[in-house]
Design a protein around this motif. Structure first.
Motif, mmCIF file in Angstrom:
data_model
loop_
_atom_site.group_PDB
_atom_site.id
_atom_site.type_symbol
_atom_site.label_atom_id
_atom_site.label_comp_id
_atom_site.label_asym_id
_atom_site.label_seq_id
_atom_site.Cartn_x
_atom_site.Cartn_y
_atom_site.Cartn_z
ATOM 1 N N LEU A 208 0.825 -1.341 0.506
ATOM 2 C CA LEU A 208 -0.001 0.119 -0.575
ATOM 3 C C LEU A 208 0.816 0.957 -0.294
ATOM 4 O O LEU A 208 0.453 2.179 -0.387
ATOM 5 C CB LEU A 208 -0.856 -0.214 1.232
ATOM 6 C CG LEU A 208 -2.121 -0.896 0.834
ATOM 7 C CD1 LEU A 208 -3.297 -1.119 2.256
ATOM 8 C CD2 LEU A 208 -2.825 -0.937 0.377
ATOM 9 N N LYS A 209 2.378 1.238 0.500
ATOM 10 C CA LYS A 209 3.138 2.305 0.093
ATOM 11 C C LYS A 209 3.423 2.733 -0.586
ATOM 12 O O LYS A 209 3.547 4.093 -1.359
ATOM 13 C CB LYS A 209 4.233 2.160 1.983
ATOM 14 C CG LYS A 209 5.173 3.180 2.223
ATOM 15 C CD LYS A 209 5.912 3.597 2.944
ATOM 16 C CE LYS A 209 6.539 4.776 3.146
ATOM 17 N NZ LYS A 209 8.028 4.484 4.320
ATOM 18 N N SER A 210 4.181 1.525 -1.335
ATOM 19 C CA SER A 210 4.205 1.386 -2.911
ATOM 20 C C SER A 210 3.578 2.367 -3.703
ATOM 21 O O SER A 210 4.401 2.788 -4.468
ATOM 22 C CB SER A 210 5.476 0.411 -2.675
ATOM 23 O OG SER A 210 4.359 -0.337 -3.032
ATOM 24 N N GLY A 215 -5.353 4.878 1.763
ATOM 25 C CA GLY A 215 -6.499 3.636 2.917
ATOM 26 C C GLY A 215 -5.244 2.427 3.869
ATOM 27 O O GLY A 215 -4.462 2.779 4.037
ATOM 28 N N THR A 216 -6.046 1.713 4.014
ATOM 29 C CA THR A 216 -5.164 0.574 5.116
ATOM 30 C C THR A 216 -5.598 -0.721 5.425
ATOM 31 O O THR A 216 -6.532 -0.861 4.046
ATOM 32 C CB THR A 216 -5.591 1.548 6.538
ATOM 33 O OG1 THR A 216 -4.381 0.690 7.510
ATOM 34 C CG2 THR A 216 -6.588 0.927 6.938
ATOM 35 N N VAL A 217 -5.072 -1.385 6.023
ATOM 36 C CA VAL A 217 -5.268 -3.065 5.715
ATOM 37 C C VAL A 217 -6.762 -3.218 6.411
ATOM 38 O O VAL A 217 -6.414 -2.815 7.680
ATOM 39 C CB VAL A 217 -4.724 -3.806 5.852
ATOM 40 C CG1 VAL A 217 -4.604 -5.358 6.137
ATOM 41 C CG2 VAL A 217 -3.133 -3.397 5.134
ATOM 42 N N VAL A 218 -7.275 -3.780 6.651
ATOM 43 C CA VAL A 218 -8.881 -4.359 7.049
ATOM 44 C C VAL A 218 -9.123 -5.379 6.725
ATOM 45 O O VAL A 218 -9.727 -6.273 6.492
ATOM 46 C CB VAL A 218 -10.374 -3.425 6.867
ATOM 47 C CG1 VAL A 218 -10.687 -4.142 7.556
ATOM 48 C CG2 VAL A 218 -9.949 -2.265 6.843
ATOM 49 N N PHE A 219 -9.102 -6.044 8.441
ATOM 50 C CA PHE A 219 -8.839 -7.903 8.683
ATOM 51 C C PHE A 219 -10.101 -7.858 9.007
ATOM 52 O O PHE A 219 -11.208 -7.620 9.739
ATOM 53 C CB PHE A 219 -7.822 -8.049 9.243
ATOM 54 C CG PHE A 219 -6.500 -8.073 9.206
ATOM 55 C CD1 PHE A 219 -5.701 -9.229 8.532
ATOM 56 C CD2 PHE A 219 -5.937 -7.107 9.772
ATOM 57 C CE1 PHE A 219 -4.345 -9.702 8.021
ATOM 58 C CE2 PHE A 219 -4.245 -7.063 9.191
ATOM 59 C CZ PHE A 219 -3.966 -8.067 8.259
ATOM 60 N N LEU A 308 -13.129 3.471 8.305
ATOM 61 C CA LEU A 308 -12.783 1.578 8.374
ATOM 62 C C LEU A 308 -11.502 2.313 8.986
ATOM 63 O O LEU A 308 -11.203 0.982 8.708
ATOM 64 C CB LEU A 308 -12.995 2.203 7.039
ATOM 65 C CG LEU A 308 -13.614 0.866 6.267
ATOM 66 C CD1 LEU A 308 -13.383 1.188 4.581
ATOM 67 C CD2 LEU A 308 -14.506 -0.078 6.454
ATOM 68 N N LYS A 309 -11.037 3.105 8.591
ATOM 69 C CA LYS A 309 -9.563 3.279 9.280
ATOM 70 C C LYS A 309 -9.005 3.367 11.196
ATOM 71 O O LYS A 309 -8.444 3.718 11.205
ATOM 72 C CB LYS A 309 -9.143 4.856 8.529
ATOM 73 C CG LYS A 309 -8.661 4.868 7.906
ATOM 74 C CD LYS A 309 -7.689 5.884 6.964
ATOM 75 C CE LYS A 309 -7.189 5.821 5.164
ATOM 76 N NZ LYS A 309 -6.755 7.373 5.351
ATOM 77 N N THR A 310 -10.354 3.339 11.903
ATOM 78 C CA THR A 310 -10.593 3.314 12.998
ATOM 79 C C THR A 310 -9.986 2.627 13.384
ATOM 80 O O THR A 310 -10.584 0.801 13.122
ATOM 81 C CB THR A 310 -11.885 3.726 13.504
ATOM 82 O OG1 THR A 310 -13.033 4.640 13.261
ATOM 83 C CG2 THR A 310 -11.688 3.850 15.256
ATOM 84 N N GLU A 311 -9.342 1.970 13.787
ATOM 85 C CA GLU A 311 -8.756 0.797 15.085
ATOM 86 C C GLU A 311 -9.297 0.424 16.102
ATOM 87 O O GLU A 311 -10.150 0.885 16.189
ATOM 88 C CB GLU A 311 -7.395 1.034 15.517
ATOM 89 C CG GLU A 311 -5.759 2.297 14.787
ATOM 90 C CD GLU A 311 -4.874 2.262 15.639
ATOM 91 O OE1 GLU A 311 -4.635 2.047 16.230
ATOM 92 O OE2 GLU A 311 -3.921 2.344 14.808
ATOM 93 N N LYS A 312 -8.628 -0.576 16.568
ATOM 94 C CA LYS A 312 -9.428 -1.950 16.699
ATOM 95 C C LYS A 312 -11.142 -2.460 15.786
ATOM 96 O O LYS A 312 -10.909 -2.391 15.099
ATOM 97 C CB LYS A 312 -10.127 -1.627 18.113
ATOM 98 C CG LYS A 312 -9.049 -0.777 18.981
ATOM 99 C CD LYS A 312 -9.306 -0.472 20.688
ATOM 100 C CE LYS A 312 -8.203 0.287 21.397
ATOM 101 N NZ LYS A 312 -8.694 0.661 22.341
ATOM 102 N N ARG A 313 -12.497 -3.030 16.958
ATOM 103 C CA ARG A 313 -13.235 -4.165 16.614
ATOM 104 C C ARG A 313 -14.208 -3.136 15.900
ATOM 105 O O ARG A 313 -14.565 -1.790 16.232
ATOM 106 C CB ARG A 313 -13.481 -5.233 17.706
ATOM 107 C CG ARG A 313 -14.343 -6.147 16.574
ATOM 108 C CD ARG A 313 -14.512 -6.669 17.335
ATOM 109 N NE ARG A 313 -15.820 -6.658 18.186
ATOM 110 C CZ ARG A 313 -16.848 -6.624 18.532
ATOM 111 N NH1 ARG A 313 -17.429 -7.115 17.840
ATOM 112 N NH2 ARG A 313 -17.712 -7.199 19.489
#
Length: 410
Positions: A208-210, A215-219, A308-313
């Protein structure tokens, strides 16, 4: 005596060595070093030293090009993305964000396959063996990581394989996804390969950085059924996975809850395929609504991204209200979404809360129902630090459709 030259027009005269006027007499040569010193001394005596004041140099003036000098570039058309020959087609679904789906392991692969079937072309199924794959998945959507033919529910081995062969996954992301801004990573908790998925987090983040993703990763991980949890290995793997994803934005799908919700509606063979497809439709509906306009109130792409970027569950649930003309509409929506969600019940107060309501034109025109809709939004808003809401109008609905999402849960 020297012989006389043949040319008789000239008379050759031999000089005496003692005659000073003789041109042939050799001159006494002074050393070169002494001659140089004499010249230097002579210059000093004739030319007085003059002190020269330093002159400030004029700053160099640059002729800056005018923007119109480069207008010819636009004449050749817009920027074109260079596609790798293995790059997957763009997603066929509407979405407010540019995303890709990665399924890790057997369970994660089946979840990812549900998104692929619904038009998410940018989907990759990553596994450590080719033997545990859903049917009818194109080869270009498969990534087999070398190093083991499966990991036999050994999460330690799975992490080792992923860490040693992460370049295989990273290369597949680059060549087949091109650029996406968000990654939804699906995995089944309990197995060895899926429970090792967080070992690939540095690979996902580096990719994603490259590509300069915004955005980010959502598991998105599943928890085993109560029957599966009787097995110690499955229980340990699941517990460890939940701990490892806790620092990332993530969604937990409770297979025990899903089996209870669908029991009696579908057969055992179809239970989890239907559960996977149902969740895929639910998540994709949120992404789609965030891309649409609303004459009432819109849940826009920035609202979605912040959630979606908010950390935790994260928690997500939906419900259908056949009669929205209810004074307790807010409580009804909230409780139904909690009870009919595939996610475990939320704990604590979420950082962000989202409520999306889809109504018919008739509902939107009814003053009483509109009042209840406002109350429902306030009801959900009072249970989160920040509320995002959207109200959309569509024809031919069987009732009021409500989706509630909460992010940043403990």
């Amino acid at each position: 005596m020297t012989d006389k030259p043949e040319d008789e027009e000239f008379e050759y005269v031999e000089c005496d060595d003692d005659d000073p006027d003789c041109e042939d007499a050799p001159a006494e040569e002074a050393p070169i070093e002494e001659a140089i010193l004499d010249v230097q001394e002579l210059k000093k005596s004739v030319e007085p030293e003059i002190e020269v004041e330093p002159v400030a140099e004029e700053p160099e003036v640059w002729d800056l090009p005018d923007a119109s000098d480069f207008d010819f570039i636009d004449h050749y058309g817009e920027e074109v993305e260079i596609r790798h020959h293995e790059q997957l087609d763009d997603n066929a679904v509407e979405s407010a964000i540019n995303f890709g789906v990665v399924g890790v392991g057997g369970g994660g692969g089946k979840l990812a396959k549900a998104f692929l079937d619904l038009g998410v072309s940018k989907t990759l199924l990553v596994n450590t063996t080719p033997k545990d794959q859903p049917k009818d998945v194109p080869d270009n959507n498969l990534v087999i990581v070398p190093g083991a033919d499966g990991v036999a529910k050994d999460a330690t081995l799975g992490k080792k394989v992923f860490k040693e062969n992460g370049a295989v996954v990273e290369d597949a992301l680059r060549t087949r996804f091109g650029k996406v801004d968000w990654l939804f990573v699906f995995a089944g908790g309990g197995g060895g390969t899926g429970s090792s998925c967080v070992a690939l987090a540095p690979v996902f983040e580096r990719y994603l950085k490259s590509v300069q993703a915004e955005g980010t990763v959502v598991f998105c991980v599943t928890s085993p059924t109560s029957q599966e949890l009787l097995n110690q290995t499955i229980r340990d793997n699941s517990k460890q996975l939940m701990k490892e994803v806790s620092k990332y934005p993530h969604i937990v799908l409770d297979n025990e809850r899903q089996s209870k919700l669908l029991r009696g509606k579908v057969g055992m063979l179809s239970l989890f395929p239907v559960a996977n497809k149902t969740f895929a439709k639910l998540l994709l509906q949120v992404l789609k609504l965030a891309s649409e306009s609303s004459p009432m109130q819109a849940y826009d792409s920035e609202d979605l991204k912040r959630s979606l970027k908010t950390e935790k569950r994260a928690f997500i649930g939906s419900t259908l209200i056949s009669n929205p003309n209810d004074a307790k509409l807010g409580a009804t929506i909230f409780q139904n979404c909690l009870n009919r969600s595939p996610c475990p019940a939320p704990k604590g107060k979420p950082k962000t809360g989202s409520i999306l309501l889809v109504v018919t034109p008739e509902m939107a025109d009814d003053p009483e129902i509109s009042k209840h809709l406002d109350a429902a939004i306030s009801y959900v808003g009072g249970r989160s630090d920040t509320l995002f809401a959207g109200v959309y109008i569509k024809e031919n609905l069987p009732g009021l459709v409500a989706i509630v999402m909460m992010n940043g849960l403990d």
